[in-house]
Scaffold this motif. Structure first.
Motif, PDB file in Angstrom:
ATOM      1  N   GLU A 139      17.003 -23.687  -6.606  1.00 17.07           N
ATOM      2  CA  GLU A 139      17.284 -24.059  -7.989  1.00 17.07           C
ATOM      3  C   GLU A 139      18.057 -22.927  -8.668  1.00 17.07           C
ATOM      4  O   GLU A 139      17.881 -21.754  -8.324  1.00 17.07           O
ATOM      5  CB  GLU A 139      15.991 -24.330  -8.771  1.00 17.07           C
ATOM      6  CG  GLU A 139      15.244 -25.541  -8.269  1.00 17.07           C
ATOM      7  CD  GLU A 139      14.005 -25.870  -9.108  1.00 17.07           C
ATOM      8  OE1 GLU A 139      13.776 -25.227 -10.157  1.00 17.07           O
ATOM      9  OE2 GLU A 139      13.269 -26.788  -8.696  1.00 17.07           O
ATOM     10  N   LEU A 182      25.181 -29.430  -6.874  1.00 20.23           N
ATOM     11  CA  LEU A 182      24.001 -29.259  -7.707  1.00 20.23           C
ATOM     12  C   LEU A 182      23.689 -30.555  -8.442  1.00 20.23           C
ATOM     13  O   LEU A 182      24.584 -31.359  -8.693  1.00 20.23           O
ATOM     14  CB  LEU A 182      24.234 -28.147  -8.740  1.00 20.23           C
ATOM     15  CG  LEU A 182      24.694 -26.796  -8.201  1.00 20.23           C
ATOM     16  CD1 LEU A 182      25.093 -25.879  -9.346  1.00 20.23           C
ATOM     17  CD2 LEU A 182      23.617 -26.159  -7.361  1.00 20.23           C
ATOM     18  N   SER A 183      22.421 -30.719  -8.795  1.00 15.87           N
ATOM     19  CA  SER A 183      21.977 -31.860  -9.587  1.00 15.87           C
ATOM     20  C   SER A 183      21.297 -31.312 -10.838  1.00 15.87           C
ATOM     21  O   SER A 183      20.377 -30.490 -10.737  1.00 15.87           O
ATOM     22  CB  SER A 183      21.002 -32.712  -8.772  1.00 15.87           C
ATOM     23  OG  SER A 183      20.482 -33.761  -9.564  1.00 15.87           O
ATOM     24  N   LEU A 184      21.743 -31.757 -12.017  1.00 16.46           N
ATOM     25  CA  LEU A 184      21.196 -31.264 -13.276  1.00 16.46           C
ATOM     26  C   LEU A 184      19.776 -31.778 -13.480  1.00 16.46           C
ATOM     27  O   LEU A 184      19.529 -32.981 -13.460  1.00 16.46           O
ATOM     28  CB  LEU A 184      22.087 -31.716 -14.445  1.00 16.46           C
ATOM     29  CG  LEU A 184      21.694 -31.214 -15.826  1.00 16.46           C
ATOM     30  CD1 LEU A 184      21.793 -29.698 -15.904  1.00 16.46           C
ATOM     31  CD2 LEU A 184      22.592 -31.862 -16.882  1.00 16.46           C
ATOM     32  N   TYR A 203      19.525 -26.490 -12.693  1.00 14.26           N
ATOM     33  CA  TYR A 203      20.061 -27.290 -11.599  1.00 14.26           C
ATOM     34  C   TYR A 203      19.185 -27.173 -10.361  1.00 14.26           C
ATOM     35  O   TYR A 203      18.574 -26.136 -10.114  1.00 14.26           O
ATOM     36  CB  TYR A 203      21.463 -26.801 -11.209  1.00 14.26           C
ATOM     37  CG  TYR A 203      22.504 -26.997 -12.265  1.00 14.26           C
ATOM     38  CD1 TYR A 203      23.145 -28.214 -12.436  1.00 14.26           C
ATOM     39  CD2 TYR A 203      22.857 -25.947 -13.107  1.00 14.26           C
ATOM     40  CE1 TYR A 203      24.109 -28.383 -13.396  1.00 14.26           C
ATOM     41  CE2 TYR A 203      23.826 -26.101 -14.078  1.00 14.26           C
ATOM     42  CZ  TYR A 203      24.457 -27.325 -14.209  1.00 14.26           C
ATOM     43  OH  TYR A 203      25.421 -27.484 -15.189  1.00 14.26           O
TER      44      TYR A 203
END
Length: 176
Positions: free
Chosen positions: A130, A156-158, A172
């Motif tokens: 993260e 990345l994923s918010l 993220y």
């Protein structure tokens, strides 16, 4: 048992610098935040701290010898072996294997403090789970970059966005 997460938690200028060329952070402390900008909440989620040698030396110098991470398991990565002290263990071994072993131990999350060289290695080796970046509304123009030019991509994923007065925190998760 779920594996511990290795989290990069760091502040950056809007143009992507974590410090000036002289390792100065005065610009960061001049920004009006809110409370401790979420630091306490994050700090309670970790029990292990990873620091690069240059960043460690800066902390010791600027904290006037008062180590800020007492009570946490702290490791300082260095190329030259130093004797451990009451607060930190100095690590000269392979970053990748050491970190994988650490992530497989029981405990809370692991905080990758910095600096730039160390975090670049961790991201390049796909060790970061993260990334939490607190953006300050400052343009430095030059300095020590948060991310250096690299030959890899990381998706990345918010997870969340938080506002602390003038700061914005972006959280993220690394997509595997």
């Amino acid at each position: 048992m779920s594996q511990r997460k290795l989290v990069l938690y760091i502040a950056s200028s809007l143009d992507g610098y974590i410090a000036t060329d002289e390792h100065n952070l005065d610009w960061l402390f001049a920004v009006e935040g809110e409370g401790d900008n979420g630091y306490s909440r994050f700090y309670e989620s970790v029990d292990t701290i990873l620091i690069g040698r240059i960043t460690y030396d800066w902390i010791i110098e600027h904290e006037k010898g008062a180590f800020p991470y007492k009570g946490k398991e702290c490791y300082v990565f260095t190329r030259t072996k130093k004797d451990d002290n009451e607060y930190v263990n100095f690590i000269c071994e392979d970053v990748v294997q050491f970190s994988k072993d650490l992530k497989n131990k029981n405990g809370k999350n692991i905080w990758l403090v910095g600096g730039g060289n160390l975090l670049n290695t961790f991201i390049e080796e796909n060790l970061v789970d993260e990334i939490i970046i607190t953006i300050a509304p400052v343009l430095l123009g030059k300095g020590i970059p948060l991310f250096r030019d690299n030959s890899f991509q990381t998706s990345l994923s918010l997870k969340s966005i938080n506002r602390f007065n003038q700061f914005v925190e972006l959280h993220y998760e690394v997509v595997r």
